[in-house]
Design a protein around this motif. Structure first.
Motif, PDB file in Angstrom:
ATOM      1  N   SER A  58       1.048  -1.208  -0.212  1.00  0.00           N
ATOM      2  CA  SER A  58       0.031  -0.173  -0.141  1.00  0.00           C
ATOM      3  C   SER A  58       0.698   1.310  -0.027  1.00  0.00           C
ATOM      4  O   SER A  58       2.106   1.177   0.420  1.00  0.00           O
ATOM      5  CB  SER A  58      -0.800   0.191   1.212  1.00  0.00           C
ATOM      6  OG  SER A  58      -0.036   0.141   2.334  1.00  0.00           O
ATOM      7  N   ARG A  59       0.258   2.526  -0.408  1.00  0.00           N
ATOM      8  CA  ARG A  59       1.013   3.679  -0.626  1.00  0.00           C
ATOM      9  C   ARG A  59       1.286   3.994   0.992  1.00  0.00           C
ATOM     10  O   ARG A  59       2.400   4.560   1.242  1.00  0.00           O
ATOM     11  CB  ARG A  59       0.217   4.764  -1.115  1.00  0.00           C
ATOM     12  CG  ARG A  59       0.952   6.134  -1.452  1.00  0.00           C
ATOM     13  CD  ARG A  59      -0.088   7.173  -2.066  1.00  0.00           C
ATOM     14  NE  ARG A  59      -1.509   7.300  -1.128  1.00  0.00           N
ATOM     15  CZ  ARG A  59      -1.536   8.149  -0.089  1.00  0.00           C
ATOM     16  NH1 ARG A  59      -0.456   8.635   0.242  1.00  0.00           N
ATOM     17  NH2 ARG A  59      -2.567   8.057   0.261  1.00  0.00           N
ATOM     18  N   GLN A  60       0.317   3.814   2.003  1.00  0.00           N
ATOM     19  CA  GLN A  60       0.883   4.157   3.140  1.00  0.00           C
ATOM     20  C   GLN A  60       1.976   3.584   3.680  1.00  0.00           C
ATOM     21  O   GLN A  60       2.683   3.957   4.586  1.00  0.00           O
ATOM     22  CB  GLN A  60      -0.705   3.889   4.056  1.00  0.00           C
ATOM     23  CG  GLN A  60      -1.826   4.902   3.622  1.00  0.00           C
ATOM     24  CD  GLN A  60      -2.695   4.324   2.427  1.00  0.00           C
ATOM     25  OE1 GLN A  60      -2.294   3.175   1.761  1.00  0.00           O
ATOM     26  NE2 GLN A  60      -3.495   5.402   2.108  1.00  0.00           N
ATOM     27  N   ALA A  61       1.930   2.078   3.388  1.00  0.00           N
ATOM     28  CA  ALA A  61       2.794   1.515   4.058  1.00  0.00           C
ATOM     29  C   ALA A  61       4.566   1.897   3.382  1.00  0.00           C
ATOM     30  O   ALA A  61       5.295   1.870   4.389  1.00  0.00           O
ATOM     31  CB  ALA A  61       2.769   0.065   3.659  1.00  0.00           C
ATOM     32  N   VAL A  62       4.615   1.910   2.350  1.00  0.00           N
ATOM     33  CA  VAL A  62       5.690   2.465   1.687  1.00  0.00           C
ATOM     34  C   VAL A  62       6.083   3.973   2.249  1.00  0.00           C
ATOM     35  O   VAL A  62       7.319   4.277   2.529  1.00  0.00           O
ATOM     36  CB  VAL A  62       5.774   2.295   0.266  1.00  0.00           C
ATOM     37  CG1 VAL A  62       5.021   3.412  -0.394  1.00  0.00           C
ATOM     38  CG2 VAL A  62       7.247   2.298  -0.237  1.00  0.00           C
TER      39      VAL A  62
END
Length: 71
Positions: A58-62
């Motif tokens: 996910s974008r949030q994870a990266v």
């Protein structure tokens, strides 16, 4: 045979001490390569969404993982 090839081969060893040490080495290499490529992508104008899609996370994870580096 390169060091990386030797470590990759050791990862499938039947000796857990050898195999686990190889897995730890590969994990360190993976983290270093990912950090390098995320830095390259950001310096070339990639968005967090593009990087996340390439890494299949996910974008949030990266973003959470790498924002501390100021990329």
């Amino acid at each position: 045979m390169s060091d990386a090839t030797k470590v990759a081969a050791a990862a499938s060893s039947r000796d857990p001490a050898v195999g686990l040490a190889a897995v730890a080495s590969l994990r360190g290499l993976l983290e270093s390569l990912e950090e390098l490529q995320v830095s390259n992508a950001r310096s070339q104008g990639w968005s967090w969404q593009q990087i996340a899609e390439a890494l299949r996370v996910s974008r949030q994870a990266v973003h959470k993982k790498y924002r501390r580096y100021g990329f």
